[in-house]
Design a protein around this motif. Sequence first.
Motif, PDB file in Angstrom:
ATOM      1  N   ILE A   1      89.478  94.269  32.748  1.00 14.94           N
ATOM      2  CA  ILE A   1      88.412  93.450  32.180  1.00 14.94           C
ATOM      3  C   ILE A   1      87.089  94.137  32.483  1.00 14.94           C
ATOM      4  O   ILE A   1      86.851  94.552  33.614  1.00 14.94           O
ATOM      5  N   ARG A   2      86.231  94.269  31.488  1.00 21.38           N
ATOM      6  CA  ARG A   2      84.895  94.818  31.718  1.00 21.38           C
ATOM      7  C   ARG A   2      83.923  93.653  31.862  1.00 21.38           C
ATOM      8  O   ARG A   2      83.883  92.751  31.025  1.00 21.38           O
ATOM      9  N   VAL A   3      83.143  93.677  32.935  1.00 19.70           N
ATOM     10  CA  VAL A   3      82.100  92.676  33.151  1.00 19.70           C
ATOM     11  C   VAL A   3      80.760  93.402  33.018  1.00 19.70           C
ATOM     12  O   VAL A   3      80.473  94.316  33.790  1.00 19.70           O
ATOM     13  N   GLU A   4      79.986  93.022  32.012  1.00 20.14           N
ATOM     14  CA  GLU A   4      78.678  93.629  31.781  1.00 20.14           C
ATOM     15  C   GLU A   4      77.599  92.768  32.426  1.00 20.14           C
ATOM     16  O   GLU A   4      77.597  91.547  32.266  1.00 20.14           O
ATOM     17  N   LEU A   5      76.703  93.423  33.149  1.00 19.86           N
ATOM     18  CA  LEU A   5      75.640  92.733  33.865  1.00 19.86           C
ATOM     19  C   LEU A   5      74.326  92.920  33.121  1.00 19.86           C
ATOM     20  O   LEU A   5      73.988  94.037  32.736  1.00 19.86           O
ATOM     21  N   TYR A   6      73.607  91.841  32.927  1.00 21.55           N
ATOM     22  CA  TYR A   6      72.331  91.889  32.232  1.00 21.55           C
ATOM     23  C   TYR A   6      71.222  91.366  33.129  1.00 21.55           C
ATOM     24  O   TYR A   6      71.464  90.680  34.115  1.00 21.55           O
ATOM     25  N   GLU A   7      70.010  91.687  32.756  1.00 23.62           N
ATOM     26  CA  GLU A   7      68.792  91.205  33.410  1.00 23.62           C
ATOM     27  C   GLU A   7      68.829  91.436  34.911  1.00 23.62           C
ATOM     28  O   GLU A   7      69.121  92.529  35.360  1.00 23.62           O
ATOM     29  N   GLY A   8      68.518  90.402  35.677  1.00 23.15           N
ATOM     30  CA  GLY A   8      68.431  90.518  37.128  1.00 23.15           C
ATOM     31  C   GLY A   8      69.729  90.944  37.778  1.00 23.15           C
ATOM     32  O   GLY A   8      69.721  91.633  38.797  1.00 23.15           O
ATOM     33  N   ALA A   9      70.861  90.553  37.216  1.00 25.41           N
ATOM     34  CA  ALA A   9      72.155  90.938  37.796  1.00 25.41           C
ATOM     35  C   ALA A   9      72.304  92.455  37.803  1.00 25.41           C
ATOM     36  O   ALA A   9      72.782  93.040  38.773  1.00 25.41           O
ATOM     37  N   ARG A  10      71.873  93.088  36.742  1.00 27.21           N
ATOM     38  CA  ARG A  10      71.949  94.553  36.649  1.00 27.21           C
ATOM     39  C   ARG A  10      71.040  95.197  37.698  1.00 27.21           C
ATOM     40  O   ARG A  10      71.416  96.159  38.349  1.00 27.21           O
ATOM     41  N   GLN A  11      69.862  94.635  37.856  1.00 24.02           N
ATOM     42  CA  GLN A  11      68.925  95.184  38.840  1.00 24.02           C
ATOM     43  C   GLN A  11      69.443  95.017  40.267  1.00 24.02           C
ATOM     44  O   GLN A  11      69.330  95.921  41.087  1.00 24.02           O
ATOM     45  N   ILE A  12      70.000  93.856  40.550  1.00 20.55           N
ATOM     46  CA  ILE A  12      70.506  93.583  41.898  1.00 20.55           C
ATOM     47  C   ILE A  12      71.699  94.482  42.224  1.00 20.55           C
ATOM     48  O   ILE A  12      71.769  95.074  43.305  1.00 20.55           O
TER      49      ILE A  12
ATOM     50  N   HIS B   1      71.998  78.667  36.576  1.00 24.58           N
ATOM     51  CA  HIS B   1      71.157  79.428  35.647  1.00 24.58           C
ATOM     52  C   HIS B   1      71.779  80.749  35.208  1.00 24.58           C
ATOM     53  O   HIS B   1      71.081  81.590  34.641  1.00 24.58           O
ATOM     54  N   TRP B   2      73.049  80.949  35.458  1.00 28.55           N
ATOM     55  CA  TRP B   2      73.760  82.116  34.947  1.00 28.55           C
ATOM     56  C   TRP B   2      74.920  81.650  34.093  1.00 28.55           C
ATOM     57  O   TRP B   2      75.530  80.622  34.365  1.00 28.55           O
ATOM     58  N   ARG B   3      75.204  82.394  33.042  1.00 25.62           N
ATOM     59  CA  ARG B   3      76.276  82.036  32.110  1.00 25.62           C
ATOM     60  C   ARG B   3      77.157  83.242  31.844  1.00 25.62           C
ATOM     61  O   ARG B   3      76.706  84.384  31.927  1.00 25.62           O
ATOM     62  N   ALA B   4      78.413  82.967  31.481  1.00 21.27           N
ATOM     63  CA  ALA B   4      79.367  84.006  31.110  1.00 21.27           C
ATOM     64  C   ALA B   4      79.691  83.857  29.635  1.00 21.27           C
ATOM     65  O   ALA B   4      79.963  82.758  29.159  1.00 21.27           O
ATOM     66  N   SER B   5      79.668  84.956  28.925  1.00 23.68           N
ATOM     67  CA  SER B   5      80.006  84.972  27.505  1.00 23.68           C
ATOM     68  C   SER B   5      81.189  85.916  27.310  1.00 23.68           C
ATOM     69  O   SER B   5      81.207  87.024  27.836  1.00 23.68           O
TER      70      SER B   5
ATOM     71  N   VAL C   1      83.371  90.465  29.501  1.00 21.66           N
ATOM     72  CA  VAL C   1      82.642  89.281  29.942  1.00 21.66           C
ATOM     73  C   VAL C   1      81.200  89.704  30.187  1.00 21.66           C
ATOM     74  O   VAL C   1      80.950  90.647  30.940  1.00 21.66           O
ATOM     75  N   LEU C   2      80.249  89.030  29.553  1.00 24.97           N
ATOM     76  CA  LEU C   2      78.843  89.325  29.743  1.00 24.97           C
ATOM     77  C   LEU C   2      78.234  88.282  30.662  1.00 24.97           C
ATOM     78  O   LEU C   2      78.423  87.087  30.442  1.00 24.97           O
ATOM     79  N   LEU C   3      77.530  88.721  31.698  1.00 32.03           N
ATOM     80  CA  LEU C   3      76.821  87.805  32.591  1.00 32.03           C
ATOM     81  C   LEU C   3      75.347  87.838  32.231  1.00 32.03           C
ATOM     82  O   LEU C   3      74.697  88.878  32.327  1.00 32.03           O
ATOM     83  N   VAL C   4      74.838  86.676  31.783  1.00 30.30           N
ATOM     84  CA  VAL C   4      73.442  86.585  31.341  1.00 30.30           C
ATOM     85  C   VAL C   4      72.751  85.410  31.996  1.00 30.30           C
ATOM     86  O   VAL C   4      73.369  84.398  32.320  1.00 30.30           O
ATOM     87  N   SER C   5      71.458  85.545  32.160  1.00 31.00           N
ATOM     88  CA  SER C   5      70.655  84.460  32.724  1.00 31.00           C
ATOM     89  C   SER C   5      70.433  83.398  31.650  1.00 31.00           C
ATOM     90  O   SER C   5      70.159  83.718  30.501  1.00 31.00           O
ATOM     91  N   ALA C   6      70.531  82.136  32.062  1.00 34.26           N
ATOM     92  CA  ALA C   6      70.286  81.035  31.140  1.00 34.26           C
ATOM     93  C   ALA C   6      68.815  80.664  31.106  1.00 34.26           C
ATOM     94  O   ALA C   6      68.406  79.812  30.329  1.00 34.26           O
ATOM     95  N   LEU C   7      68.003  81.305  31.939  1.00 39.02           N
ATOM     96  CA  LEU C   7      66.570  81.028  31.964  1.00 39.02           C
ATOM     97  C   LEU C   7      65.877  81.842  30.886  1.00 39.02           C
ATOM     98  O   LEU C   7      66.136  83.030  30.744  1.00 39.02           O
TER      99      LEU C   7
END
Length: 86
Positions: A2-13, A53-57, A77-83
């Motif tokens: 499974i590939r989990v892609e990190l976006y926004e702050g998750a990628r930075q962290i 405030h985080w969602r999985a798509s 699975v994409l992890l994105v901020s809901a904010l």
Amino acid sequence: MIRVELYEGARQIAGVASVDVEAATLGEALDAVRALHPQLEPRVLVPGGLAPHWRASLGGKRFVEDPQTPLEAGECVLLVSALAGG
């Protein structure tokens, strides 16, 4: 796999754009990412799921919250901020 892609702050962290993990459910995938990148806890990931405030798509097509959501090999699975700003 499974590939989990990190976006926004998750990628930075985490310092990475994506992580490949072995998982049969969303909860297993999130726990595997958390184990590989413990710095994501508690701001992005918490035991058994996502922080507020985080969602999985799944593949960018539908959002899921239930940790028991089954995943198929090759799924993304994409992890994105809901904010959102505004």
